[in-house]
Design a protein around this motif. Structure first.
Motif, PDB file in Angstrom:
ATOM      1  N   GLY A   1       0.933  -1.280   0.475  1.00  0.00           N
ATOM      2  CA  GLY A   1      -0.037  -0.401  -0.412  1.00  0.00           C
ATOM      3  C   GLY A   1       0.814   1.623   0.005  1.00  0.00           C
ATOM      4  O   GLY A   1       0.094   1.967   0.464  1.00  0.00           O
ATOM      5  N   ALA A   2       1.799   1.005  -0.170  1.00  0.00           N
ATOM      6  CA  ALA A   2       2.577   2.097  -0.382  1.00  0.00           C
ATOM      7  C   ALA A   2       2.602   3.405  -1.759  1.00  0.00           C
ATOM      8  O   ALA A   2       1.601   3.701  -2.824  1.00  0.00           O
ATOM      9  N   THR A   3       2.230   4.540  -1.124  1.00  0.00           N
ATOM     10  CA  THR A   3       1.885   5.716  -2.230  1.00  0.00           C
ATOM     11  C   THR A   3       3.410   5.719  -3.430  1.00  0.00           C
ATOM     12  O   THR A   3       3.930   5.770  -3.268  1.00  0.00           O
ATOM     13  N   ASP A   4       2.348   6.367  -4.599  1.00  0.00           N
ATOM     14  CA  ASP A   4       3.105   6.518  -5.628  1.00  0.00           C
ATOM     15  C   ASP A   4       4.390   7.817  -5.075  1.00  0.00           C
ATOM     16  O   ASP A   4       5.124   7.540  -5.404  1.00  0.00           O
ATOM     17  N   GLU A   5       4.143   8.894  -4.441  1.00  0.00           N
ATOM     18  CA  GLU A   5       4.907   9.290  -4.377  1.00  0.00           C
ATOM     19  C   GLU A   5       6.225   9.179  -3.569  1.00  0.00           C
ATOM     20  O   GLU A   5       7.560   9.328  -3.915  1.00  0.00           O
ATOM     21  N   ALA A   6       6.014   8.676  -2.431  1.00  0.00           N
ATOM     22  CA  ALA A   6       6.441   7.301  -1.912  1.00  0.00           C
ATOM     23  C   ALA A   6       7.719   6.702  -2.973  1.00  0.00           C
ATOM     24  O   ALA A   6       9.159   6.729  -2.620  1.00  0.00           O
ATOM     25  N   VAL A   7       7.553   5.856  -3.299  1.00  0.00           N
ATOM     26  CA  VAL A   7       8.440   5.434  -4.349  1.00  0.00           C
ATOM     27  C   VAL A   7       8.515   5.684  -5.454  1.00  0.00           C
ATOM     28  O   VAL A   7       9.928   5.179  -5.607  1.00  0.00           O
ATOM     29  N   LEU A   8       7.879   6.768  -6.078  1.00  0.00           N
ATOM     30  CA  LEU A   8       8.583   7.345  -6.779  1.00  0.00           C
ATOM     31  C   LEU A   8       9.208   7.904  -6.128  1.00  0.00           C
ATOM     32  O   LEU A   8      11.196   8.298  -7.063  1.00  0.00           O
ATOM     33  N   ARG A   9      10.097   8.770  -5.238  1.00  0.00           N
ATOM     34  CA  ARG A   9      11.009   9.227  -4.757  1.00  0.00           C
ATOM     35  C   ARG A   9      11.781   8.611  -4.078  1.00  0.00           C
ATOM     36  O   ARG A   9      13.253   8.365  -4.731  1.00  0.00           O
ATOM     37  N   ALA A  10      11.891   7.328  -4.011  1.00  0.00           N
ATOM     38  CA  ALA A  10      12.840   6.436  -3.935  1.00  0.00           C
ATOM     39  C   ALA A  10      13.290   5.954  -4.740  1.00  0.00           C
ATOM     40  O   ALA A  10      15.536   5.985  -4.824  1.00  0.00           O
ATOM     41  N   ILE A  11      12.488   6.087  -6.052  1.00  0.00           N
ATOM     42  CA  ILE A  11      13.756   5.483  -7.084  1.00  0.00           C
ATOM     43  C   ILE A  11      14.419   6.455  -7.710  1.00  0.00           C
ATOM     44  O   ILE A  11      15.753   6.492  -7.595  1.00  0.00           O
ATOM     45  N   GLU A  12      13.940   7.928  -7.478  1.00  0.00           N
ATOM     46  CA  GLU A  12      14.268   9.017  -7.938  1.00  0.00           C
ATOM     47  C   GLU A  12      15.289   9.403  -6.845  1.00  0.00           C
ATOM     48  O   GLU A  12      16.938  10.333  -7.584  1.00  0.00           O
TER      49      GLU A  12
END
Length: 67
Positions: free
Chosen positions: A46-57
């Motif tokens: 249930g991770a937010t898109d924002e958190a996932v994208l931030r981790a990748i970036e």
């Protein structure tokens, strides 16, 4: 399951970096796949898109949620 497109991965070290970063995101239950050839990551949880994208970036790659 959520899929993200990732640009900039060039080797297996990149894949491992993204896998480790995603595993630390709150709400990620499992990193299902990070595929170098296809340039995608698939996660469960249930991770937010924002958190996932931030981790990748934060690892130095460009990413977006796949449609």
């Amino acid at each position: 399951m959520a899929t993200y497109e990732i640009q900039g991965m060039t080797c297996q070290h990149c894949v491992r970096s993204v896998e480790r970063a995603l595993a630390k995101v709150p709400g990620v239950v499992r990193v299902d796949e990070v595929n170098l050839e296809r340039g995608v990551a698939r996660i469960e949880g249930g991770a937010t898109d924002e958190a996932v994208l931030r981790a990748i970036e934060d690892e130095g790659y460009r990413a977006r949620r796949a449609s």
